[in-house]
Motif scaffolding. Structure first.
Motif, PDB file in Angstrom:
ATOM      1  N   ARG A   5     -19.876  14.116   2.107  1.00  0.00           N
ATOM      2  CA  ARG A   5     -20.544  15.395   1.842  1.00  0.00           C
ATOM      3  C   ARG A   5     -21.951  15.249   1.270  1.00  0.00           C
ATOM      4  NH1 ARG A   5     -19.096  20.541  -0.779  1.00  0.00           N
ATOM      5  NH2 ARG A   5     -20.731  21.896  -0.017  1.00  0.00           N
ATOM      6  N   LEU A   6     -22.416  14.006   0.987  1.00  0.00           N
ATOM      7  CA  LEU A   6     -23.718  13.827   0.343  1.00  0.00           C
ATOM      8  C   LEU A   6     -24.734  13.201   1.286  1.00  0.00           C
ATOM      9  CD1 LEU A   6     -22.623  12.580  -3.194  1.00  0.00           C
ATOM     10  CD2 LEU A   6     -23.314  14.895  -2.511  1.00  0.00           C
ATOM     11  N   PHE A   7     -25.944  13.748   1.239  1.00  0.00           N
ATOM     12  CA  PHE A   7     -27.062  13.350   2.091  1.00  0.00           C
ATOM     13  C   PHE A   7     -28.152  12.759   1.213  1.00  0.00           C
ATOM     14  CE2 PHE A   7     -31.002  14.468   4.422  1.00  0.00           C
ATOM     15  CZ  PHE A   7     -30.723  13.886   5.648  1.00  0.00           C
ATOM     16  N   GLY A  31     -24.105  21.619   3.075  1.00  0.00           N
ATOM     17  CA  GLY A  31     -23.427  22.911   3.059  1.00  0.00           C
ATOM     18  C   GLY A  31     -22.779  23.252   4.390  1.00  0.00           C
ATOM     19  N   GLN A  32     -22.849  24.510   4.729  1.00  0.00           N
ATOM     20  CA  GLN A  32     -22.198  25.030   5.926  1.00  0.00           C
ATOM     21  C   GLN A  32     -22.930  24.612   7.200  1.00  0.00           C
ATOM     22  OE1 GLN A  32     -19.274  26.850   5.998  1.00  0.00           O
ATOM     23  NE2 GLN A  32     -19.220  26.234   3.852  1.00  0.00           N
ATOM     24  N   ARG A  33     -22.151  24.450   8.258  1.00  0.00           N
ATOM     25  CA  ARG A  33     -22.733  24.193   9.586  1.00  0.00           C
ATOM     26  C   ARG A  33     -23.371  25.497  10.068  1.00  0.00           C
ATOM     27  NH1 ARG A  33     -18.659  21.879  13.534  1.00  0.00           N
ATOM     28  NH2 ARG A  33     -17.843  23.973  13.307  1.00  0.00           N
ATOM     29  N   ILE A  34     -24.591  25.402  10.536  1.00  0.00           N
ATOM     30  CA  ILE A  34     -25.330  26.561  11.044  1.00  0.00           C
ATOM     31  C   ILE A  34     -25.057  26.753  12.526  1.00  0.00           C
ATOM     32  CG2 ILE A  34     -27.644  27.518  11.435  1.00  0.00           C
ATOM     33  CD1 ILE A  34     -28.500  25.850   8.921  1.00  0.00           C
ATOM     34  N   LEU A  39     -34.353  24.100   3.604  1.00  0.00           N
ATOM     35  CA  LEU A  39     -34.337  23.063   4.630  1.00  0.00           C
ATOM     36  C   LEU A  39     -32.988  22.981   5.317  1.00  0.00           C
ATOM     37  CD1 LEU A  39     -36.124  20.281   2.553  1.00  0.00           C
ATOM     38  CD2 LEU A  39     -37.143  21.768   4.294  1.00  0.00           C
ATOM     39  N   VAL A  40     -32.989  22.388   6.503  1.00  0.00           N
ATOM     40  CA  VAL A  40     -31.751  22.073   7.215  1.00  0.00           C
ATOM     41  C   VAL A  40     -31.788  20.598   7.586  1.00  0.00           C
ATOM     42  CG1 VAL A  40     -31.478  24.397   8.148  1.00  0.00           C
ATOM     43  CG2 VAL A  40     -32.660  22.654   9.503  1.00  0.00           C
ATOM     44  N   TYR A  49     -27.026  21.675   9.760  1.00  0.00           N
ATOM     45  CA  TYR A  49     -26.305  22.008   8.536  1.00  0.00           C
ATOM     46  C   TYR A  49     -27.303  22.465   7.481  1.00  0.00           C
ATOM     47  CZ  TYR A  49     -21.785  19.987   9.868  1.00  0.00           C
ATOM     48  OH  TYR A  49     -20.582  19.733  10.469  1.00  0.00           O
ATOM     49  N   ALA A  50     -26.878  23.433   6.689  1.00  0.00           N
ATOM     50  CA  ALA A  50     -27.645  23.824   5.507  1.00  0.00           C
ATOM     51  C   ALA A  50     -27.385  22.788   4.421  1.00  0.00           C
ATOM     52  CB  ALA A  50     -27.203  25.203   5.028  1.00  0.00           C
ATOM     53  N   LEU A  51     -28.263  22.748   3.456  1.00  0.00           N
ATOM     54  CA  LEU A  51     -28.045  21.927   2.266  1.00  0.00           C
ATOM     55  C   LEU A  51     -27.497  22.827   1.167  1.00  0.00           C
ATOM     56  CD1 LEU A  51     -31.261  19.733   2.448  1.00  0.00           C
ATOM     57  CD2 LEU A  51     -28.918  19.083   3.046  1.00  0.00           C
TER      58      LEU A  51
END
Length: 184
Positions: A44-46, A106-109, A62-63, A82-84
């Protein structure tokens, strides 16, 4: 015959490991414009540079775009955005220090790729993963363009307490890219 001072053979699994590593790399974008690169370091971490994402507020605008690349016949793949989610997790260290930002995804856009299928490259603590004179491989979005790979003539030339210096081709947009040794 071996040409030059080193034998440059690598097992074919090198390509499979490279594919796995490449899958984790995403383009950081705003309004459809590529700004930088980064990669997944957990489910889950970028991770990218602090000079790419300086604050939680900046992260919200940002995405990250996975599969922003060309396929084997030079056609664009379907991108997954994906959103952050800096509310869930956000840690950063400014440029004069470590120059990193670690932020929750975060959530998939849009798109089809699930984070579980994208995978991640865990951060390892061993000192032997970055020896002077070792070849390095960089997966990046130079100039915010399609994902590209720099795999040879890239050399780790200096180790300091918190900084590694390497010679490799990069451009603006490559910031935040992972730098791998030949074991990926």
């Amino acid at each position: 015959a071996v040409q030059g001072p080193t034998a440059d053979f690598v097992g074919i699994a090198f390509l499979e490991r490279a594919q796995h590593a490449a899958r984790t790399v995403a383009r950081v974008a705003a309004g459809g414009t590529g700004l930088a690169s980064g990669f997944m370091v957990s489910d889950r971490l970028f991770l990218t540079n602090n000079h790419v994402i300086r604050s939680a507020d900046a992260a919200r605008g940002l995405v990250i775009e996975f599969d922003y690349e060309l396929d084997a016949v030079d056609q664009p793949r379907t991108v997954t955005r994906y959103a952050l989610d800096p509310t869930a997790f956000f840690a950063t260290s400014p440029e004069p220090e470590l120059d990193f930002t670690l932020v929750a995804v975060g959530q998939r856009i849009n798109g089809q790729a699930e984070l579980a299928d994208i995978g991640y490259c865990p951060l390892l603590s061993g000192d032997d993963k970055h020896m002077l004179g070792e070849w390095v491989n960089i997966i990046q979005h130079p100039d915010g363009d399609f994902k590209q790979l720099v795999i040879r003539e890239n050399l780790l030339v200096n180790r300091m307490d918190v900084v590694l210096h390497y010679k490799a081709d990069t451009l603006p947009g490559s910031s935040g890219s992972p730098v791998f040794n030949d074991q990926w």
